[in-house]
Every structure is written in structure tokens, then in C-alpha cells.
Write a protein that holds these residues in place. Structure first.
Motif, PDB file in Angstrom:
ATOM      1  N   ALA A  33      24.888  55.048  41.541  1.00 24.59           N
ATOM      2  CA  ALA A  33      25.159  53.650  41.901  1.00 24.59           C
ATOM      3  C   ALA A  33      26.331  53.595  42.871  1.00 24.59           C
ATOM      4  N   LYS A  34      26.145  52.944  44.013  1.00 24.73           N
ATOM      5  CA  LYS A  34      27.169  52.874  45.048  1.00 24.73           C
ATOM      6  C   LYS A  34      27.501  51.423  45.373  1.00 24.73           C
ATOM      7  N   VAL A  35      28.728  51.217  45.853  1.00 24.14           N
ATOM      8  CA  VAL A  35      29.134  49.877  46.278  1.00 24.14           C
ATOM      9  C   VAL A  35      29.697  49.955  47.693  1.00 24.14           C
ATOM     10  N   SER A  36      29.751  48.808  48.340  1.00 23.35           N
ATOM     11  CA  SER A  36      30.296  48.750  49.694  1.00 23.35           C
ATOM     12  C   SER A  36      31.814  48.912  49.650  1.00 23.35           C
ATOM     13  N   PRO A  37      32.420  49.298  50.778  1.00 26.47           N
ATOM     14  CA  PRO A  37      33.890  49.398  50.820  1.00 26.47           C
ATOM     15  C   PRO A  37      34.576  48.074  50.464  1.00 26.47           C
ATOM     16  N   ALA A  38      33.972  46.950  50.850  1.00 24.33           N
ATOM     17  CA  ALA A  38      34.566  45.638  50.557  1.00 24.33           C
ATOM     18  C   ALA A  38      34.615  45.391  49.053  1.00 24.33           C
ATOM     19  N   VAL A  39      33.530  45.721  48.354  1.00 22.20           N
ATOM     20  CA  VAL A  39      33.485  45.548  46.902  1.00 22.20           C
ATOM     21  C   VAL A  39      34.431  46.538  46.224  1.00 22.20           C
ATOM     22  N   ALA A  40      34.465  47.777  46.711  1.00 22.89           N
ATOM     23  CA  ALA A  40      35.363  48.794  46.150  1.00 22.89           C
ATOM     24  C   ALA A  40      36.818  48.340  46.242  1.00 22.89           C
ATOM     25  N   ALA A  41      37.164  47.695  47.351  1.00 22.08           N
ATOM     26  CA  ALA A  41      38.542  47.206  47.528  1.00 22.08           C
ATOM     27  C   ALA A  41      38.866  46.125  46.498  1.00 22.08           C
ATOM     28  N   LYS A  42      37.908  45.253  46.236  1.00 23.34           N
ATOM     29  CA  LYS A  42      38.129  44.181  45.256  1.00 23.34           C
ATOM     30  C   LYS A  42      38.260  44.732  43.837  1.00 23.34           C
ATOM     31  N   LEU A  43      37.646  45.878  43.588  1.00 24.19           N
ATOM     32  CA  LEU A  43      37.655  46.453  42.247  1.00 24.19           C
ATOM     33  C   LEU A  43      38.870  47.332  41.969  1.00 24.19           C
ATOM     34  N   GLN A  44      39.732  47.511  42.951  1.00 25.22           N
ATOM     35  CA  GLN A  44      40.922  48.343  42.737  1.00 25.22           C
ATOM     36  C   GLN A  44      41.806  47.792  41.622  1.00 25.22           C
ATOM     37  N   ALA A  45      41.762  46.481  41.449  1.00 25.06           N
ATOM     38  CA  ALA A  45      42.601  45.839  40.419  1.00 25.06           C
ATOM     39  C   ALA A  45      42.184  46.230  39.006  1.00 25.06           C
ATOM     40  N   VAL A  46      40.962  46.733  38.835  1.00 28.18           N
ATOM     41  CA  VAL A  46      40.496  47.109  37.496  1.00 28.18           C
ATOM     42  C   VAL A  46      40.155  48.601  37.417  1.00 28.18           C
ATOM     43  N   GLU A  47      40.684  49.382  38.326  1.00 25.61           N
ATOM     44  CA  GLU A  47      40.444  50.829  38.305  1.00 25.61           C
ATOM     45  C   GLU A  47      41.009  51.431  37.025  1.00 25.61           C
ATOM     46  N   GLY A  48      40.173  52.114  36.267  1.00 22.92           N
ATOM     47  CA  GLY A  48      40.603  52.736  35.014  1.00 22.92           C
ATOM     48  C   GLY A  48      40.856  51.760  33.887  1.00 22.92           C
TER      49      GLY A  48
END
Length: 201
Positions: A33-48
Motif C-alpha cells: 500500500a502506497k501513498v502520495s508524497p502530499a498524504v505522507a507529509a500530512k501523516l508525519q504528525a502521527v508517525e509511530g
């Protein structure tokens, strides 16, 4: 290839049903499962970020709170939270999308007012697709549109209605996947919906 074999072995030997999130994370790793760089950036706040969810504690919160309504939803539908074990911490950390999507899926049901029928599931999926979480979900929604009316013809009207409703909610709402719902169990569900730009259910 070696990693994929390892993931298959872990899936086949995973007997710890207290950590259903492990199975979901491993499946996501296996199928990529892959996400776009834009979505990945938004998800940094919940990494781990995956605090354990305890339904017994949440069921003691006042009626109308996110925690209590989520616990009720899980218990009525005989579901368990997707908790992740420490053994898969590294995988969970680098696959933030898979982690948050599986952990928050049933929270979305409660937040958005969709049940767990085929019609309810397509509503939640339509929200995720409208918020552009991943290409794989877009394919999943297309398959669901074709398959669900055949599997549940009695829900056909509701399936199409919830598909439309989910798309509309996804457009209006804040980006839900990066929200730390686990820090808001004691909040009023109605107030939480308002703060996330969602209409009352």
C-alpha cells in the motif's frame, strides 16, 4: 523477495488476536500500500503513533463521548481494536498510512455515522477515497461499487446513497487520517464532528 517471504511467515504464524493490527500491517507490507508524497507529509504528525485501545476503559466514559460510542460500536459488532505489538514497531513506523488506516477504521464508522453493513462500509471507503488517502483504496472503491450491490441487493439503494454521502463528507471534512482521535476519547462526539467540519449525524 526475502522480506515478502518473511511477512508471509509472520502472517501464517501470528496467533496473537490481542494485536489484530499486526495482521493488518503485515498484509499492507505484503501488498505494498502506497501513498502520495502530499498524504505522507500530512501523516508525519502521527508517525509511530498507536497508543493501545482498551474497550473496557472506554466503555466507562459518559454516553455521547467518542470513547463510549466507539466502545459501544465495537462491542455491539463483536469487534476488537487493531492494536499493534512492539514486535512490529519498526514496520508500523515506516508504514504510517497502513497503521493509521487500520487503527482508525472503526473510529471513522462512529464519527461518520456509518454502520458495518455493505452500505456502511462503502460510505467510509468513499470518504477515504475523496480525501485521496491512496490509489489502492480508489481501486477498492471501484470494486465495491460493482460487487456490494450484488452481495447485498436489498441494500442497493443505501449503498449508492452512502457512496454519494461519503464523497460529500470527504470533501467537507478536515483531513481525518492524521487526527489523533485517541487523545479525544472523553470529548463529546457531537462537538468533535463540528471541530472536524463534519455535519451532525
Amino acid at each position: 523477495m526475502f522480506k515478502k517471504i518473511k511477512y508471509i511467515q509472520l502472517l501464517l504464524t501470528n496467533k496473537n488476536w490481542e494485536h489484530l493490527g499486526d495482521i493488518a500491517i503485515l498484509k499492507s507490507e505484503l501488498f505494498g500500500a502506497k501513498v502520495s508524497p502530499a498524504v505522507a507529509a500530512k501523516l508525519q504528525a502521527v508517525e509511530g503513533y498507536h497508543p493501545p485501545i482498551n474497550l473496557e476503559i472506554l466503555s466507562q466514559y459518559p454516553p455521547g463521548t467518542l470513547g463510549r460510542e466507539y466502545a459501544n460500536h465495537m462491542q455491539i459488532n463483536h469487534l476488537q481494536p487493531f492494536n499493534v505489538s512492539p514486535a512490529l514497531e519498526e514496520i508500523a513506523k515506516h508504514n504510517v498510512f497502513a497503521l493509521r488506516y487500520v487503527v482508525t477504521h472503526d473510529i471513522f464508522h462512529v464519527l461518520l455515522g456509518f454502520d458495518t453493513s455493505y452500505a456502511g462500509e462503502i460510505g467510509v471507503l468513499a470518504v477515504a477515497v475523496e480525501q485521496n488517502y491512496s490509489q489502492s483504496l480508489k481501486i477498492g472503491l471501484w470494486i465495491a461499487q460493482c460487487l456490494y450491490p450484488l452481495l447485498a441487493p436489498q441494500q442497493r439503494g443505501e449503498i449508492f446513497a452512502n457512496f454519494k454521502k461519503g464523497k460529500e463528507l470527504g470533501k467537507k471534512a478536515d483531513f481525518l487520517l492524521s487526527y489523533r482521535f485517541e487523545e479525544h476519547w472523553k470529548d463529546s462526539l457531537a462537538n468533535l464532528r463540528t471541530s472536524l467540519s463534519l455535519p451532525p449525524v
